[in-house]
Design an enzyme around this catalytic site. Structure first.
Site, PDB file in Angstrom:
ATOM      1  N   GLY A   1       0.775  -1.244   0.000  1.00  0.00           N
ATOM      2  CA  GLY A   1       0.000   0.000   0.000  1.00  0.00           C
ATOM      3  C   GLY A   1       0.801   1.285   0.000  1.00  0.00           C
ATOM      4  N   GLY A   2       2.026   1.246  -0.523  1.00  0.00           N
ATOM      5  CA  GLY A   2       2.836   2.469  -0.577  1.00  0.00           C
ATOM      6  C   GLY A   2       2.124   3.595  -1.315  1.00  0.00           C
TER       7      GLY A   2
ATOM      8  N   ASP B   1      -3.911  -7.000  -6.088  1.00  0.00           N
ATOM      9  CA  ASP B   1      -2.606  -7.667  -6.052  1.00  0.00           C
ATOM     10  C   ASP B   1      -2.856  -9.161  -5.880  1.00  0.00           C
ATOM     11  OD1 ASP B   1       0.506  -6.440  -5.253  1.00  0.00           O
ATOM     12  OD2 ASP B   1       0.136  -8.599  -5.122  1.00  0.00           O
TER      13      ASP B   1
ATOM     14  N   ILE C   1      -3.975  -9.421 -12.339  1.00  0.00           N
ATOM     15  CA  ILE C   1      -4.390  -8.166 -12.973  1.00  0.00           C
ATOM     16  C   ILE C   1      -4.807  -8.399 -14.433  1.00  0.00           C
ATOM     17  CG2 ILE C   1      -3.342  -5.991 -13.813  1.00  0.00           C
ATOM     18  CD1 ILE C   1      -2.189  -5.856 -10.833  1.00  0.00           C
TER      19      ILE C   1
ATOM     20  N   SER D   1       2.671   0.102  -9.733  1.00  0.00           N
ATOM     21  CA  SER D   1       4.107  -0.207  -9.675  1.00  0.00           C
ATOM     22  C   SER D   1       4.277  -1.671 -10.045  1.00  0.00           C
ATOM     23  CB  SER D   1       4.729   0.116  -8.318  1.00  0.00           C
ATOM     24  OG  SER D   1       3.853  -0.159  -7.269  1.00  0.00           O
TER      25      SER D   1
ATOM     26  N   CYS E   1       9.389  -5.371 -11.154  1.00  0.00           N
ATOM     27  CA  CYS E   1      10.565  -4.735 -11.747  1.00  0.00           C
ATOM     28  C   CYS E   1      11.580  -5.737 -12.295  1.00  0.00           C
ATOM     29  CB  CYS E   1      11.227  -3.834 -10.712  1.00  0.00           C
ATOM     30  SG  CYS E   1      11.554  -4.675  -9.173  1.00  0.00           S
TER      31      CYS E   1
ATOM     32  N   SER F   1       8.573  -2.330  -2.069  1.00  0.00           N
ATOM     33  CA  SER F   1       7.680  -1.174  -1.983  1.00  0.00           C
ATOM     34  C   SER F   1       8.363   0.101  -2.498  1.00  0.00           C
ATOM     35  CB  SER F   1       7.187  -1.024  -0.540  1.00  0.00           C
ATOM     36  OG  SER F   1       6.146  -0.082  -0.492  1.00  0.00           O
TER      37      SER F   1
HETATM   38  C1  LIG Z   1       6.941  -3.824  -7.128  1.00  0.00           C
HETATM   39  S1  LIG Z   1       5.700  -4.593  -6.197  1.00  0.00           S
HETATM   40  C2  LIG Z   1       4.630  -3.230  -5.836  1.00  0.00           C
HETATM   41  C3  LIG Z   1       4.729  -2.813  -4.423  1.00  0.00           C
HETATM   42  C4  LIG Z   1       3.754  -1.769  -3.972  1.00  0.00           C
HETATM   43  N1  LIG Z   1       3.842  -0.532  -4.699  1.00  0.00           N
HETATM   44  C5  LIG Z   1       3.956  -1.494  -2.488  1.00  0.00           C
HETATM   45  O1  LIG Z   1       3.930  -0.340  -2.070  1.00  0.00           O
HETATM   46  O2  LIG Z   1       4.153  -2.456  -1.742  1.00  0.00           O
HETATM   47  C6  LIG Z   1       4.792  -5.465  -7.423  1.00  0.00           C
HETATM   48  C7  LIG Z   1       3.531  -6.122  -6.907  1.00  0.00           C
HETATM   49  O3  LIG Z   1       2.815  -6.639  -8.026  1.00  0.00           O
HETATM   50  C8  LIG Z   1       2.191  -7.838  -7.652  1.00  0.00           C
HETATM   51  N2  LIG Z   1       1.931  -8.583  -8.892  1.00  0.00           N
HETATM   52  C9  LIG Z   1       2.851  -9.033  -9.765  1.00  0.00           C
HETATM   53  N3  LIG Z   1       2.254  -9.620 -10.821  1.00  0.00           N
HETATM   54  C10 LIG Z   1       0.918  -9.539 -10.603  1.00  0.00           C
HETATM   55  C11 LIG Z   1      -0.219  -9.961 -11.340  1.00  0.00           C
HETATM   56  N4  LIG Z   1      -0.087 -10.583 -12.507  1.00  0.00           N
HETATM   57  N5  LIG Z   1      -1.438  -9.715 -10.831  1.00  0.00           N
HETATM   58  C12 LIG Z   1      -1.575  -9.090  -9.634  1.00  0.00           C
HETATM   59  N6  LIG Z   1      -0.532  -8.652  -8.899  1.00  0.00           N
HETATM   60  C13 LIG Z   1       0.707  -8.877  -9.373  1.00  0.00           C
HETATM   61  C14 LIG Z   1       3.174  -8.499  -6.710  1.00  0.00           C
HETATM   62  O4  LIG Z   1       2.508  -9.397  -5.857  1.00  0.00           O
HETATM   63  C15 LIG Z   1       3.758  -7.295  -5.974  1.00  0.00           C
HETATM   64  O5  LIG Z   1       3.071  -7.055  -4.773  1.00  0.00           O
END
Ligand SMILES: C[S@@+](CC[C@H](N)C(=O)[O-])C[C@H]1O[C@@H](n2cnc3c(N)ncnc32)[C@H](O)[C@@H]1O
Length: 360
Positions: free
Chosen positions: A17-18, A33, A56, A75, A78, A343
């Site tokens: 939740g950042g 997510d 997603i 986000s 990466c 995050s």
């Molecule tokens: C870089 S992190 C984002 C972190 C977030 N901004 C935070 O503040 O914690 C990427 C997130 O995307 C989620 N994710 C990756 N692929 C996904 C998908 N196909 N569907 C849903 N969520 C996905 C991961 O579980 C991860 O929590």
């Protein structure tokens, strides 16, 4: 200057939740997510928030249109843009979810007014970024890309990240600063006046070694190499302001025997330092290049410094999560480090959301 409108937000790849914490005057209509661990943390902090635990890629045009959102915050993973992730870019399946959202953005009958994307340095050179920018241009958005680190906001932590803020032309064809084609490595002068009160923006050049501690970095430099002139820049806050005062954490988080073997390669800081390495999702089980360690001030029998890990709470503070942010008891220490490593810096995103949505 017009008052910013209320933001109705779709928060994708929401993690812990950042992005949510970076918002002011908003309603998160839906967060999405796939990760059960981070979703538990998110729900613990935002118990009444609609949080969809799903892929997603499974979101449909109709679902997004029915949400009636005017802001999209993302986000995406990466790894496809890092060396350790082999920079597979569009060929990495972890990019699929982001691409599926771009396809929906292309088809929406009524455009979402504001879009913000955060990712690692490296994203700006990817084909995925090119597809993103091409959809923004095609659909009539103005946009500005940035590479920024918390050090520029006087926060003693290196975390160089790519950000793009985009606004649909129907919201006015300009930001509060002039657009430039290149990725901006500074906040433009014209925008400084609009930054949030809080951590002071300072005009420093991004240190070249910012990359050395980047997420998944495979470059392993010694502590001496990593420590740069930045450590002495008095405009940056002291690390001590972000550390626990309790001595309990000193004993709970001491470096074990395994860590001591890597002593020569560790990034070692004290409360008087003004920088720390980027804390990655590997922190807590990898040592070199995963984040910094703090000296307790004691010396060990072998004449090395006694070191401890930063606690998850200290890392959350460096990422500018609010004091009220908590992990549920069920989240293990490893999971805490991992989710924080994935995050973002809340304060930087809060400022960018402001610059994205302000209109003159
Ligand atoms: C870089 S992190 C984002 C972190 C977030 N901004 C935070 O503040 O914690 C990427 C997130 O995307 C989620 N994710 C990756 N692929 C996904 C998908 N196909 N569907 C849903 N969520 C996905 C991961 O579980 C991860 O929590």
């Amino acid at each position: 200057m017009a008052l910013p409108e209320k933001l109705n937000v779709l928060e994708l790849f929401c993690g812990i939740g950042g992005m949510h914490y970076a918002l002011q005057d908003f309603e998160v209509k839906c967060a999405v997510d796939i990760n059960t661990v981070t979703n538990a943390v998110y729900q613990h902090n935002f118990p009444s928030q609609l949080l969809a635990q799903r892929e997603i890629q499974s979101l449909t045009l109709k679902e997004i249109e029915n949400l009636g959102v005017n802001t999209l915050l993302m986000s995406p993973p990466c790894q496809p843009f890092t060396r350790v992730g082999l920079k597979k870019d569009l060929e990495d399946q972890r990019t699929d979810a982001f691409i599926s959202i771009l396809q929906l953005l292309d088809k929406l009958s009524s455009p979402i007014s504001y879009v913000l994307v955060e990712n690692v340095k490296g994203f700006e050179d990817s084909l995925t970024r090119d597809q993103f920018i091409s959809i923004l241009s095609k659909k009539g958005y103005i946009y500005q890309e940035f590479l920024l680190t918390p050090l520029q906001f006087s926060i003693p932590n290196s975390r160089l990240r790519y950000y793009c803020i985009a606004k649909h032309q129907s919201k006015g064809g300009h930001f509060v600063f002039p657009l430039v084609e290149q990725v901006q490595c500074k906040v433009p002068d014209e925008a400084l006046h609009y930054l949030l009160d809080g951590h002071k923006y300072i005009d420093i050049d991004i240190p070249e070694n910012s990359q050395t501690c980047d997420t998944n970095s495979d470059v392993q430099l010694t502590a001496e190499q990593i420590t740069s002139a930045i450590d002495n820049d008095e405009r940056i806050s002291l690390l001590g302001n972000f550390l626990e005062s309790s001595t309990q954490c000193a004993s709970d988080y001491l470096l074990g025997e395994k860590g001591k073997k890597h002593y020569q390669g560790l990034d070692i800081r004290t409360a008087n330092s003004r920088n720390s390495c980027c804390f990655t999702k590997r922190y807590g089980h990898y040592f070199v290049g995963s984040g910094s360690f703090i000296s307790t001030g004691n010396k060990l029998e072998d004449d090395t410094l006694e070191l401890r890990h930063f606690t998850p709470e200290e890392i959350a503070r460096l990422l500018c999560f609010p004091q009220k942010f908590r992990f549920p008891d069920s989240t293990t220490r490893k999971q805490r480090y991992r989710s924080l490593g994935n995050s973002l810096n809340v304060y930087i995103v809060a400022n960018l959301i402001r610059l994205m949505t302000l209109s003159l």
